[in-house]
Design an enzyme around this catalytic site. Structure first.
Site, PDB file in Angstrom:
ATOM      1  CE  LYS A  23      55.793 -56.543  98.702  1.00  0.00           C
ATOM      2  NZ  LYS A  23      55.286 -57.971  98.437  1.00  0.00           N
ATOM      3  NE  ARG A  27      46.682 -55.714  98.762  1.00  0.00           N
ATOM      4  CZ  ARG A  27      47.424 -55.320  99.405  1.00  0.00           C
ATOM      5  NH1 ARG A  27      47.274 -53.731  99.621  1.00  0.00           N
ATOM      6  NH2 ARG A  27      48.572 -55.756  99.854  1.00  0.00           N
ATOM      7  CD  GLU A  65      56.785 -53.030 108.868  1.00  0.00           C
ATOM      8  OE1 GLU A  65      55.631 -53.549 108.505  1.00  0.00           O
ATOM      9  OE2 GLU A  65      56.830 -51.878 109.341  1.00  0.00           O
TER      10      GLU A  65
END
Length: 699
Positions: free
Chosen positions: A119, A140, A117
């Protein structure tokens, strides 16, 4: 595919300086979305630091970014239920093969399946849903805890405030700005006195954290994972056992945006060779995407393989990022050149301190128009973020304002036309010489005679200059009134060359309307748009008579472009009249005129309208590879014309909307993608038979 090599650090002093530079860059990025280093430069620096530490472990500094999520710079006070890690990187097929072998050694068996997939080049976040309602949005951070940015809820497309089912779970993904959102964000930001963002990634990072702004900036979310929360119900808890691909399908079914409906949709494959094919396919589409990607993520698809591979302190051992060469770099703006195009448009071009981007050296970049320079507050001497993707002309995103020294100088705009010295029309964003096409008469006529327009063989730039200097042509319509005697009087024009040129001009007189309209060089139109306009209206007189509303019925023409076309056609009316008087064709073969107002609208063939009876009615067709047989001599533009005459729509990329791929020799990744999507594939001979009624000697 490789990227620039790591920075070489020769001693402890250079290592310490590199650690400090990396720490400052990471801190700036994770605090405000800004950095003194572009992504590629930071990556090279971090790899150089890691290489030095591997050789000199006794010299490792605590501030080193090695082995830390977000380089150790990000902070947060909201704990993650499961660590939100970064990814390790590879930069070549050889490195990827080494990594996959290490994964399979670790789990003691071959990986059953891989997920491939894009990035996405954005900011990683975790979205916590409780009973279907978006409750909390967290960055994050350092991987163990992140920053609460729930104030951004409601500004992110693809991240619904309510799911289609009342489930409790956490969706992880990237928040980014599409190209369109980035342009809009910078417009709004500068209108409110702010400096423009350097690039979409920095724009998303800064916007997500910003509070109490007097304006809103839109962003987009793409999910790449989902997991159960401690208080999740039984249905959400089963996520831990689903293959990665099924997790994304489940999340999409809840209404969360994934990459599934883009040209780079995630795919599940079985072998390393298939993974590398997927990497090539996604990389080949990079330039055409409406958002940024900086690599491809490869993951073990099965939950069992992921568990057995495990995770380190910084990254999972079952996933890797295959990084692509950088398409953006920071360099210095040395000057601005002002060039005049064939229609009289005065276009600024940036002169840059040469920098290598995506495998080529870039010394120039587009600046669009004077208003764009003003809006971006560009100054000579600025450090600027330069973006390049595929074969697209490099462009300047924005100045890196926090790197200014105070020695930068304003860019001076021309007061008269740089080409002929005439006055400049500054009433629109794109400035134009008041002489219009006459300012660049040779360029205008050469364009009209070009292969994709009238295709007049033997009429190159040198010959056009000769005709203009002799006073024989004042526009390209005059080409059709040239006589043999006057041509023979010119130097280097013998009987054979004269007769050949007149024959080529006579052939051009019968070109289809789409070619003639393209030759006019109407701003905002090109080859494909000219074909669409010609097929929609069928005749030149209908095009000239069309108002803004009528032009907007053509696929791809909005209100602003329609208004521009109407205005320019008024200006071009005398030229069109000369072409008609010279006997130039003004109709499009096979096109059906639109109905008169008040009658039924023309159908595009998808619901059984007029074009449905044509062999390609309602179909989207892509051509790739070298054509053979009856199609061998057709250029790609001629192939597109053929497709549209036969009722289809031509496209340059394969997607779920593609109806047919015409695959010639060496078809490559487009054929592979068509096979994966189940798209019908035809060889050149089969396609030629399908559209045989529309194959004519001159297209």
């Amino acid at each position: 595919m490789t990227t620039n090599p790591a920075v070489v650090l020769v001693d402890a002093a250079s290592y310490a300086a590199a650690v400090e530079e990396a720490a400052q860059a990471a801190a700036a990025y994770y605090a405000t979305g800004e950095s003194m280093l572009d992504d590629d430069a930071y990556d090279r620096l971090a790899r150089g630091i890691a290489a030095y530490e591997e050789a000199h472990p006794q010299d490792t500094l605590d501030a080193s970014p090695t082995g830390k999520v977000a380089g150790g710079a990000a902070v947060g006070d909201v704990p993650h239920t499961v660590p939100m890690l970064s990814l390790d990187n590879v930069f070549s097929a050889e490195q990827f093969a080494t990594w996959t072998a290490s994964v399979e050694r670790r789990i003691g068996r071959p990986v059953a399946a891989w997920s491939v997939e894009p990035k996405l080049d954005g900011l990683a976040v975790a979205a916590r849903y409780r009973e279907g309602r978006l409750d909390q949005l967290i960055t994050r951070g350092d991987g163990t805890a992140g920053e609460d940015v729930s104030h951004a809820i409601g500004t992110v497309l693809g991240l619904p405030e309510r799911l289609s089912a009342p489930v409790t779970l956490e969706v992880r993904g990237e928040i980014l700005m599409t190209d369109e959102q980035f342009e809009q964000a910078n417009t709004v930001r500068t209108e409110h006195g702010g400096a423009p963002f350097a690039n979409p990634r920095n724009g998303a990072a800064g916007t997500l954290r910003a509070k109490d702004r007097p304006y809103r900036v839109e962003m987009t979310f793409f999910a790449y994972a989902a997991l159960a929360l401690p208080d999740s119900g039984e249905s959400a808890a089963t996520l831990a056992e689903l293959p990665h691909g099924e997790v994304l399908t489940y999340v999409a079914g809840l209404g969360v945006h994934t990459a599934a409906d883009t040209a780079v949709a995630p795919r599940t494959v079985g072998t390393v060779e298939d993974v590398l094919t997927g990497v090539e396919d996604i990389a080949s589409l990079r330039a055409s995407l409406p958002f940024g990607i900086d690599g491809i993520v490869i993951k073990a698809d099965l939950a069992a393989d992921q568990r057995d591979a495990g995770s380190g302190t910084r990254a999972p051992r079952w996933a890797i990022a295959y990084k692509l060469p950088a398409v953006e770099k920071i360099t210095r703006l040395l000057g601005v050149e002002w060039n005049v195009g064939r229609t009289g448009i005065i276009a600024p071009r940036a002169v840059l301190e040469p920098v290598e981007i995506d495998g080529s050296t870039v010394g120039y970049a587009t600046l669009h128009n004077p208003a764009d320079i003003t809006r971006r507050d560009l100054r000579l001497g600025d450090q600027v973020m330069v973006y390049k993707a595929g074969d697209i002309i490099p462009r300047i995103e924005a100045p890196v304002a926090h790197l200014r020294t105070g020695d930068e100088k304003p860019i001076e705009f021309p007061e008269t036309c740089p080409q002929c010295g005439s006055e400049i029309d500054t009433s629109e964003q794109r400035w134009r010489c008041t002489r219009g096409r006459n300012c660049r008469l040779v360029a205008s006529i050469s364009y009209a005679a070009g292969r994709d327009q009238l295709d007049i063989e033997g009429l190159g730039t040198t010959r056009v200059v000769q005709l203009v200097d002799a006073g024989l042509v004042a526009d390209f319509a005059d080409l059709f009134t040239l006589d043999r005697a006057r041509l023979l009087a010119l130097e280097r024009m013998g009987e054979t060359s004269t007769d050949n040129l007149l024959a080529a001009i006579d052939t051009a007189r019968a070109r289809p309307l789409s070619r003639v309209f393209c030759a006019l060089g109407v701003r905002g139109t090109g080859r494909s748009m000219s074909r669409r306009i010609a097929r929609h209206f069928a005749t030149m007189d209908r095009i000239v008579a069309a108002d803004v509303d009528a032009l907007q019925q053509v696929d791809g023409i909005g209100k602003e472009k329609a208004a521009g076309v109407v205005t320019e056609l008024v200006e071009l009316a005398p030229l069109v009249a000369k072409l008609v008087a010279a006997g130039v064709n003004m109709t499009e073969p096979g096109a059906t005129p639109p109905p008169e107002p008040g009658t039924a609208q023309e159908d595009d063939g998808e619901d059984g309208g007029p074009s449905a009876d044509l062999p390609l009615g309602g179909m989207t067709v892509v051509v790739t590879g070298a054509m053979t047989g009856a199609l061998e001599k057709l250029s790609r533009n001629q192939m597109n014309e053929l497709i549209e005459r036969a009722g289809g729509k031509s496209s340059s990329s394969v997607s779920k909307r593609t109806s047919l791929l015409v695959a010639g020799e060496k078809a490559g990744s487009k054929r592979t993608k068509a096979e994966d999507l189940g798209v019908r594939i035809a060889a050149p001979a089969e396609f030629a038979e399908l559209v045989s009624a529309f194959l004519v000697p001159e297209v």
